[in-house]
Enzyme design. Structure first.
Site, PDB file in Angstrom:
ATOM      1  N   GLY A  45      36.830  34.186  36.762  1.00 40.55           N
ATOM      2  CA  GLY A  45      37.720  33.198  36.165  1.00 40.55           C
ATOM      3  C   GLY A  45      38.965  33.020  37.014  1.00 40.55           C
ATOM      4  N   GLN A  50      47.621  30.589  38.993  1.00 37.63           N
ATOM      5  CA  GLN A  50      47.296  31.568  40.041  1.00 37.63           C
ATOM      6  C   GLN A  50      47.212  30.932  41.425  1.00 37.63           C
ATOM      7  OE1 GLN A  50      43.840  33.288  37.647  1.00 37.63           O
ATOM      8  NE2 GLN A  50      44.582  35.089  38.737  1.00 37.63           N
ATOM      9  N   CYS A  94      42.017  41.213  37.528  1.00 35.83           N
ATOM     10  CA  CYS A  94      42.575  39.873  37.715  1.00 35.83           C
ATOM     11  C   CYS A  94      42.707  39.632  39.216  1.00 35.83           C
ATOM     12  CB  CYS A  94      43.947  39.810  37.049  1.00 35.83           C
ATOM     13  SG  CYS A  94      44.748  38.201  37.203  1.00 35.83           S
ATOM     14  N   LEU A  95      42.390  38.420  39.656  1.00 40.39           N
ATOM     15  CA  LEU A  95      42.483  38.129  41.090  1.00 40.39           C
ATOM     16  C   LEU A  95      43.932  38.181  41.582  1.00 40.39           C
ATOM     17  CD1 LEU A  95      39.803  35.288  41.427  1.00 40.39           C
ATOM     18  CD2 LEU A  95      39.597  37.690  42.090  1.00 40.39           C
ATOM     19  N   HIS A 136      41.487  35.762  28.599  1.00 41.02           N
ATOM     20  CA  HIS A 136      42.291  36.217  29.742  1.00 41.02           C
ATOM     21  C   HIS A 136      42.868  35.007  30.493  1.00 41.02           C
ATOM     22  CE1 HIS A 136      42.697  38.892  33.521  1.00 41.02           C
ATOM     23  NE2 HIS A 136      42.922  37.667  33.962  1.00 41.02           N
ATOM     24  N   GLU A 137      42.010  33.994  30.736  1.00 37.25           N
ATOM     25  CA  GLU A 137      42.474  32.822  31.503  1.00 37.25           C
ATOM     26  C   GLU A 137      43.470  31.983  30.706  1.00 37.25           C
ATOM     27  OE1 GLU A 137      41.916  33.023  34.528  1.00 37.25           O
ATOM     28  OE2 GLU A 137      40.288  34.466  34.385  1.00 37.25           O
ATOM     29  N   HIS A 140      46.883  33.280  30.938  1.00 40.43           N
ATOM     30  CA  HIS A 140      47.591  32.895  32.170  1.00 40.43           C
ATOM     31  C   HIS A 140      48.420  31.625  31.948  1.00 40.43           C
ATOM     32  CE1 HIS A 140      46.456  35.572  35.447  1.00 40.43           C
ATOM     33  NE2 HIS A 140      45.182  35.521  35.109  1.00 40.43           N
TER      34      HIS A 140
HETATM   35 NI    NI Z   1      43.671  36.856  35.736  1.00 38.90          NI
END
Ligand code: NI
Length: 172
Positions: A45, A50, A94-95, A136-137, A140
């Site tokens: 995701g 991000q 998380c990226l 989670h997304e 963000h």
């Molecule tokens: Ni994340």
């Protein structure tokens, strides 16, 4: 086009993102770039903040088994409209916080409404990794990271490691 992913801590990862009023070609290109960036990372995701864009847009694909058909989802203005009382614990990453993980408890299933790439409204009940990932997304888009769900001590430890990593990468 693969876009650079912002690393925590970054003030842009703390902002509440703005609704997407109308779809434009620019936003569709951004969504396609985000999917490419996510698959390349690789991740399941990615949210627009991000990559430094403060709009309500997320992409995900939680199909992880090799050989299974991919299912790229593009969600503009995603909203959780219902969530189960039953909870689930997943070890999340998380990226923007590479290689660091923590257990997070969230509702096990959620009903999500969004606008797709064609501007059509979609509505789906999600379970398992999909439910975790979409929550989670969407977090963000509220300027919230998975570490905001864990104990302060562990959160501070992760943030300290990230500050050090960014310094080493010359991105601090
Ligand atoms: Ni994340």
């Amino acid at each position: 086009m693969i876009r650079p992913i912002l690393l925590h801590p970054d003030p842009r990862l703390k902002k509440v993102c703005a609704d997407v009023p109308d779809l434009t070609d620019e936003l569709r290109t951004l969504a396609d770039d985000m999917l490419q960036t996510m698959y390349d990372a690789p991740g399941v995701g990615l949210a627009a903040p991000q990559v430094g864009i403060l709009n309500r847009l997320i992409v995900l694909d939680c199909v992880k088994e090799e050989g299974e058909t991919v299912r790229p989802l593009i969600m503009f203005n995603p909203e959780i409209i219902a969530s189960s009382d039953e909870k689930n614990v997943y070890e999340e990453g998380c990226l923007s916080i590479p290689d660091l993980f923590a257990d997070v408890t969230r509702p096990k299933t959620v009903q999500v409404r969004w606008m797709d790439r064609d501007g059509k409204e979609q509505n789906e009940e999600m379970d398992g990794l999909w439910a975790t990932c979409v929550q989670h997304e969407i977090d963000h888009l509220e300027g919230k990271l998975f570490i905001d769900h864990i104990k302060p001590l562990r959160r501070q430890m992760i943030t300290r490691k990230m500050v050090k990593l960014k310094r080493e990468l010359g991105r601090g």
